[in-house]
Design a protein around this motif. Structure first.
Motif, PDB file in Angstrom:
ATOM      1  N   GLU A 131       0.822  -1.201   0.000  1.00 30.83           N
ATOM      2  CA  GLU A 131       0.000   0.000   0.000  1.00 30.83           C
ATOM      3  C   GLU A 131       0.860   1.256   0.000  1.00 30.83           C
ATOM      4  OE1 GLU A 131      -3.151   2.625  -0.039  1.00 30.83           O
ATOM      5  OE2 GLU A 131      -3.105   0.502  -0.498  1.00 30.83           O
ATOM      6  N   MET A 132       1.926   1.276   0.814  1.00 30.83           N
ATOM      7  CA  MET A 132       2.803   2.438   0.874  1.00 30.83           C
ATOM      8  C   MET A 132       3.481   2.663  -0.465  1.00 30.83           C
ATOM      9  SD  MET A 132       4.456   2.032   4.682  1.00 30.83           S
ATOM     10  CE  MET A 132       5.845   3.063   4.276  1.00 30.83           C
ATOM     11  N   LYS A 133       3.939   1.592  -1.118  1.00 27.89           N
ATOM     12  CA  LYS A 133       4.602   1.726  -2.408  1.00 27.89           C
ATOM     13  C   LYS A 133       3.618   2.156  -3.485  1.00 27.89           C
ATOM     14  CE  LYS A 133       8.528  -1.294  -1.802  1.00 27.89           C
ATOM     15  NZ  LYS A 133       9.283  -2.409  -2.331  1.00 27.89           N
ATOM     16  N   SER A 134       2.384   1.699  -3.426  1.00 31.26           N
ATOM     17  CA  SER A 134       1.422   2.008  -4.487  1.00 31.26           C
ATOM     18  C   SER A 134       0.905   3.437  -4.394  1.00 31.26           C
ATOM     19  CB  SER A 134       0.251   1.026  -4.457  1.00 31.26           C
ATOM     20  OG  SER A 134      -0.533   1.233  -3.306  1.00 31.26           O
ATOM     21  N   ASN A 135       0.984   4.072  -3.219  1.00 34.65           N
ATOM     22  CA  ASN A 135       0.506   5.448  -3.086  1.00 34.65           C
ATOM     23  C   ASN A 135       1.201   6.374  -4.068  1.00 34.65           C
ATOM     24  OD1 ASN A 135      -1.275   4.839  -1.064  1.00 34.65           O
ATOM     25  ND2 ASN A 135       0.111   5.398   0.582  1.00 34.65           N
ATOM     26  N   ALA A 136       2.511   6.350  -4.105  1.00 35.54           N
ATOM     27  CA  ALA A 136       3.252   7.227  -5.002  1.00 35.54           C
ATOM     28  C   ALA A 136       3.039   6.826  -6.456  1.00 35.54           C
ATOM     29  CB  ALA A 136       4.730   7.214  -4.667  1.00 35.54           C
ATOM     30  N   HIS A 137       2.897   5.522  -6.719  1.00 34.53           N
ATOM     31  CA  HIS A 137       2.737   5.065  -8.092  1.00 34.53           C
ATOM     32  C   HIS A 137       1.354   5.388  -8.643  1.00 34.53           C
ATOM     33  CE1 HIS A 137       6.586   3.314  -7.662  1.00 34.53           C
ATOM     34  NE2 HIS A 137       6.203   2.432  -6.772  1.00 34.53           N
ATOM     35  N   SER A 138       0.398   5.671  -7.778  1.00 37.30           N
ATOM     36  CA  SER A 138      -0.938   5.992  -8.257  1.00 37.30           C
ATOM     37  C   SER A 138      -1.058   7.454  -8.664  1.00 37.30           C
ATOM     38  CB  SER A 138      -1.984   5.659  -7.185  1.00 37.30           C
ATOM     39  OG  SER A 138      -1.811   6.499  -6.058  1.00 37.30           O
ATOM     40  N   LEU A 139      -0.056   8.281  -8.359  1.00 40.41           N
ATOM     41  CA  LEU A 139      -0.084   9.675  -8.788  1.00 40.41           C
ATOM     42  C   LEU A 139       0.050   9.743 -10.299  1.00 40.41           C
ATOM     43  CD1 LEU A 139       2.197  11.305  -6.077  1.00 40.41           C
ATOM     44  CD2 LEU A 139      -0.285  11.478  -6.278  1.00 40.41           C
ATOM     45  N   LYS A 140      -0.558  10.773 -10.877  1.00 41.30           N
ATOM     46  CA  LYS A 140      -0.475  10.923 -12.328  1.00 41.30           C
ATOM     47  C   LYS A 140      -0.182  12.375 -12.696  1.00 41.30           C
ATOM     48  CE  LYS A 140      -5.516  11.078 -12.950  1.00 41.30           C
ATOM     49  NZ  LYS A 140      -5.865  11.398 -11.599  1.00 41.30           N
ATOM     50  N   VAL A 141       0.097  12.576 -13.965  1.00 39.95           N
ATOM     51  CA  VAL A 141       0.405  13.908 -14.473  1.00 39.95           C
ATOM     52  C   VAL A 141      -0.696  14.881 -14.060  1.00 39.95           C
ATOM     53  CG1 VAL A 141       0.686  15.289 -16.574  1.00 39.95           C
ATOM     54  CG2 VAL A 141       1.690  13.011 -16.439  1.00 39.95           C
ATOM     55  N   GLY A 142      -0.295  16.007 -13.500  1.00 45.37           N
ATOM     56  CA  GLY A 142      -1.248  17.038 -13.110  1.00 45.37           C
ATOM     57  C   GLY A 142      -1.788  16.916 -11.699  1.00 45.37           C
ATOM     58  N   ASP A 143      -1.436  15.848 -10.971  1.00 49.02           N
ATOM     59  CA  ASP A 143      -1.909  15.714  -9.594  1.00 49.02           C
ATOM     60  C   ASP A 143      -1.282  16.751  -8.675  1.00 49.02           C
ATOM     61  OD1 ASP A 143      -3.658  13.721 -10.203  1.00 49.02           O
ATOM     62  OD2 ASP A 143      -2.475  12.098  -9.328  1.00 49.02           O
TER      63      ASP A 143
END
Length: 166
Positions: free
Chosen positions: A21-33
């Motif tokens: 979950e901790m690793k996926s938080n940053a990976h779920s960000l996208k352009v413009g967030d």
């Protein structure tokens, strides 16, 4: 003995889920967030960003003033790592990064590293991933169009997610 094994297995599973979950938080960000709202190169270099989405606790975002060459960042400039802290950061929050060229500080969370922003032909990229090979570039700003290097393979658009501050 059997109960101890079951408890141990459950503990490992829970810990694994937390790490994922901790690793996926940053990976779920996208352009413009996130987007840049200022960039200054003075005796106390700094910039500010705003959030378009909630940022989960312990999110890590990197910033570099190296140019992008279409595949990775150059090795000639510096980087900072921002860790958001233990609390969720609400959408539409402004975060200020100051004194980047001396004793860096940030208004929310923690910042590691330093950065010297040039008065001309410099850019700052925000991204997740490794220092020179990002997983996702989120936003950029520059004080000169040449500061970016190129925007090829970044998914950024000049004027919206890649801003020019002159």
């Amino acid at each position: 003995m059997k109960e101890l094994k079951i408890i141990s297995v459950l503990a490992v599973l829970v810990l694994s889920l937390v790490v994922i979950e901790m690793k996926s938080n940053a990976h779920s960000l996208k352009v413009g967030d996130i987007s840049f709202t200022s960039m200054k190169s003075t005796t106390s270099d700094g910039f500010s960003i705003t959030t378009a989405v909630k940022l989960p606790p312990r999110t890590k975002i990197r910033f570099t003033d190296s140019e992008w060459n279409g595949n990775h960042f150059g090795f000639d400039e510096s980087d900072i790592l921002w860790e958001t802290g233990n609390d969720t950061i609400n959408a539409n929050s402004e975060i200020k990064f100051t004194n980047l060229n001396s004793t860096p500080s940030v208004s929310i969370g923690s910042v590691y590293g330093s950065m010297r922003i040039s008065k001309k032909e410099d850019a700052i990229f925000a991204y997740t991933g490794n220092e020179r090979t990002p997983m996702k570039i989120l936003a950029a700003c520059a004080n000169d169009e040449f500061g970016f290097g190129t925007l090829i393979n970044t998914s950024l658009t000049k004027g919206t997610t890649a801003l020019l501050f002159q």
